[in-house]
Design a protein around this motif. Structure first.
Motif, PDB file in Angstrom:
ATOM      1  N   SER A   1       0.820  -1.223   0.000  1.00 62.68           N
ATOM      2  CA  SER A   1       0.000   0.000   0.000  1.00 62.68           C
ATOM      3  C   SER A   1       0.850   1.267   0.000  1.00 62.68           C
ATOM      4  O   SER A   1       0.486   2.280   0.604  1.00 62.68           O
ATOM      5  CB  SER A   1      -0.958   0.017   1.200  1.00 62.68           C
TER       6      SER A   1
ATOM      7  N   GLY B   1       6.111   3.634   3.281  1.00 55.07           N
ATOM      8  CA  GLY B   1       5.019   2.761   3.653  1.00 55.07           C
ATOM      9  C   GLY B   1       4.849   2.592   5.140  1.00 55.07           C
ATOM     10  O   GLY B   1       5.656   3.060   5.959  1.00 55.07           O
TER      11      GLY B   1
ATOM     12  N   ALA C   1       0.651  -2.407   6.904  1.00 55.20           N
ATOM     13  CA  ALA C   1       0.048  -2.784   5.616  1.00 55.20           C
ATOM     14  C   ALA C   1       0.907  -3.904   5.029  1.00 55.20           C
ATOM     15  O   ALA C   1       1.930  -3.662   4.396  1.00 55.20           O
ATOM     16  CB  ALA C   1      -0.003  -1.585   4.673  1.00 55.20           C
TER      17      ALA C   1
ATOM     18  N   LYS D   1       2.169  -6.756   2.706  1.00 52.96           N
ATOM     19  CA  LYS D   1       2.079  -7.145   1.303  1.00 52.96           C
ATOM     20  C   LYS D   1       2.128  -8.657   1.121  1.00 52.96           C
ATOM     21  O   LYS D   1       1.515  -9.203   0.205  1.00 52.96           O
ATOM     22  CB  LYS D   1       3.215  -6.492   0.511  1.00 52.96           C
TER      23      LYS D   1
ATOM     24  N   ALA E   1      -2.460  -5.134   3.065  1.00 52.34           N
ATOM     25  CA  ALA E   1      -2.281  -4.061   2.086  1.00 52.34           C
ATOM     26  C   ALA E   1      -3.150  -4.343   0.863  1.00 52.34           C
ATOM     27  O   ALA E   1      -3.568  -5.488   0.615  1.00 52.34           O
ATOM     28  CB  ALA E   1      -0.815  -3.973   1.678  1.00 52.34           C
TER      29      ALA E   1
ATOM     30  N   ASN F   1      -1.566  -6.879  -1.496  1.00 54.36           N
ATOM     31  CA  ASN F   1      -1.280  -8.223  -1.028  1.00 54.36           C
ATOM     32  C   ASN F   1      -1.789  -9.230  -2.071  1.00 54.36           C
ATOM     33  O   ASN F   1      -2.869  -9.044  -2.651  1.00 54.36           O
ATOM     34  CB  ASN F   1      -1.966  -8.462   0.319  1.00 54.36           C
TER      35      ASN F   1
ATOM     36  N   TRP G   1      -6.466   2.637   4.049  1.00 55.11           N
ATOM     37  CA  TRP G   1      -5.266   2.145   3.361  1.00 55.11           C
ATOM     38  C   TRP G   1      -5.037   0.645   3.545  1.00 55.11           C
ATOM     39  O   TRP G   1      -4.040   0.103   3.049  1.00 55.11           O
ATOM     40  CB  TRP G   1      -4.043   2.929   3.837  1.00 55.11           C
ATOM     41  N   ILE G   2      -5.958  -0.033   4.240  1.00 56.07           N
ATOM     42  CA  ILE G   2      -5.844  -1.470   4.432  1.00 56.07           C
ATOM     43  C   ILE G   2      -7.193  -2.144   4.179  1.00 56.07           C
ATOM     44  O   ILE G   2      -8.253  -1.557   4.401  1.00 56.07           O
ATOM     45  CB  ILE G   2      -5.332  -1.825   5.850  1.00 56.07           C
TER      46      ILE G   2
END
Length: 463
Positions: free
Chosen positions: A76, A85, A89, A91, A130, A133, A159-160
């Motif tokens: 994200s 970052g 979040a 990935k 994220a 992901n 953001w998630i």
């Protein structure tokens, strides 16, 4: 615990077991103070090797559990805190953040911690991912959806992406990944982010799976006693929030009310449960400074938080006064954020390190402080009663009497313990002055503004 299907331990694994100098799990889960750190900020290197090099400093401070804030690959990046970052979040749950080093670097950190008698827990973020992901594409059915669209976590967390914890395939996947991490890296447990937003029954299943590998220490980002069905420790979301109010003039009865009704009574049936005590943590870093929150009582409230029943937490750099270099100047307890150019000033001009060392070493050494349960806690009545706070904790011949002045005014404090508190009369050593002192009921102590006294019977420092 091995099964017949597990591979035989390798020679390296056998050597690592021989180098592990820790007490048994049942001992260290109670005895050891906890330290949380950002790998990115804790050392000049900003990686696992940097943390590894400073482990002896944490050991000398009195730390026994090292909590690494998230170490996964970060996603994200175009949603928050670009270009670095936010580590919450995730990935990829399968991968480490390569900026921190290799898998072997992480193993070496854990191995060295064990050799020093310390344990390592990892911050795990299972509630959400994220937006980049790989699960978003591979398993969109594992996410909460509305009208076919994957939903973000509510509030300020757009953001998630929110995972759907009613999905049993998701549960199986997450458990398998976490078990694999413990097997591969041999660390000692997890702090679970956003646990309060997730079902406790999942964590009961998770704990059973993890403990088939080894005993694990689990810390929940939650404050309700029900989470102890699966977790060793929860946050103090009862007493901690009122400490700043008391620093700004609220009566200490606010501490009593929160402690008694929300912890001492509910925890009477859970003698092995732990509450994490603190005056600061990563979630509050950037929301307030220590000086704004506690005025000139930073040390007084740290004494209180470290000596109440539970386990004391120290946040990244707090033992050096929580001074942060923002790229231009050093400021007090400002947000570390996620920019590697923001660094901690370790010079400690105000001498916080020896102060925290005395507190944490006392906690480790004296059984009155790290014994299981909260049942030993006894409040000591004082005159006046509005801003001094006093209590005693005991275990056999170990005892600690704490008296703090939580106000900006000098005060003569008269100790007036009720019969239910038991006798305090005896000879003690004051922790910070190292002077032998006689205490007795009816005694008057002259305390300066924000002053504190910690009187000890028994050991004051651990080996």
């Amino acid at each position: 615990m091995r099964t017949d299907d597990d591979p035989e331990p390798t020679p390296d694994a056998i050597v690592e077991q021989q180098l592990d100098t820790r007490e048994p799990f049942a001992v260290w889960r109670h005895r050891e103070p906890i330290y949380e750190l950002y790998v990115r900020h804790f050392s000049e290197r900003g990686d696992f090797e940097g943390v590894r090099a400073k482990l002896p400093e944490l050991k000398a401070l009195g730390i026994g559990i090292v909590w690494l804030l998230p170490i996964h690959e970060i996603g994200s990046l175009d949603h928050i805190d670009a270009p670095h970052g936010n580590p919450y979040a995730v990935k990829a749950y399968e991968r480490l953040n390569s900026e921190y080093g290799s898998e072997d670097d992480f193993r070496a950190l854990v191995r060295d911690a064990h050799a020093l008698g310390m344990s390592v827990i990892v911050d795990w973020v299972p509630n959400h991912t994220a937006w980049d992901n790989h699960l978003i594409v591979e398993h969109p059915e594992w996410y909460v959806q509305h009208d076919g669209a994957i939903q973000p976590v509510g509030g300020d967390f757009g953001w998630i992406a929110q995972l759907d914890w009613s999905n049993h395939e998701l549960r199986d996947y997450m458990t398998a990944v976490m078990v694999d991490w413990v097997r591969r890296f041999d660390f000692d447990g997890f702090r679970i982010d956003f646990a309060h937003h997730m079902p406790v029954d999942y964590f009961v299943e998770l704990r059973a799976a993890l403990e088939a590998v080894k005993p694990v220490f689990l810390l929940a980002e939650a404050g309700e006693p029900r989470f102890h069905d699966a977790f060793d420790m929860v946050y103090d979301w009862s007493v901690y929030p009122v400490l700043g109010d008391v620093a700004h003039g609220r009566s200490v009865t606010a501490i009593d009310d929160a402690l008694y009704h929300q912890q001492l009574l509910p925890y009477a049936a859970r003698p092995d449960a732990l509450v994490m005590r603190m005056t600061y943590n990563h979630d509050d870093n950037g929301k307030f400074t220590l000086a704004a929150r506690y005025r000139d009582g930073i040390r007084a409230f740290a004494v209180l938080a470290s000596m109440l029943p539970g386990k004391p937490l120290v946040f990244d750099g707090q033992e050096a006064g929580m001074r942060v270099f923002d790229g231009t100047a050093v400021q007090d307890s400002i947000n570390l954020g996620h920019d590697p150019q923001i660094t901690i000033d370790w010079s400690d001009p105000d001498g916080f390190r020896p102060f925290y060392t005395k507190l944490l070493q006392l906690f480790r050494a004296n059984r009155a402080l790290h014994q299981p349960s909260m049942a030993d806690f006894r409040k000591l009545d004082t005159r006046p009663s509005d801003h001094p706070y006093a209590f005693v904790r005991r275990s056999g011949d170990h005892a600690v009497v704490v008296v703090v002045n939580l106000s900006e005014h000098a005060v003569d404090v008269v100790l007036e313990p009720q019969p239910t508190a038991g006798a305090i009369d005896g000879t003690y050593v004051e922790l910070f002055t190292e002077q032998e002192t006689a205490l007795y009921a009816g005694q008057t102590l002259a305390l300066q503004p924000w002053d504190y006294r910690v009187y000890v019977q028994g050991p004051r420092a651990s080996n």
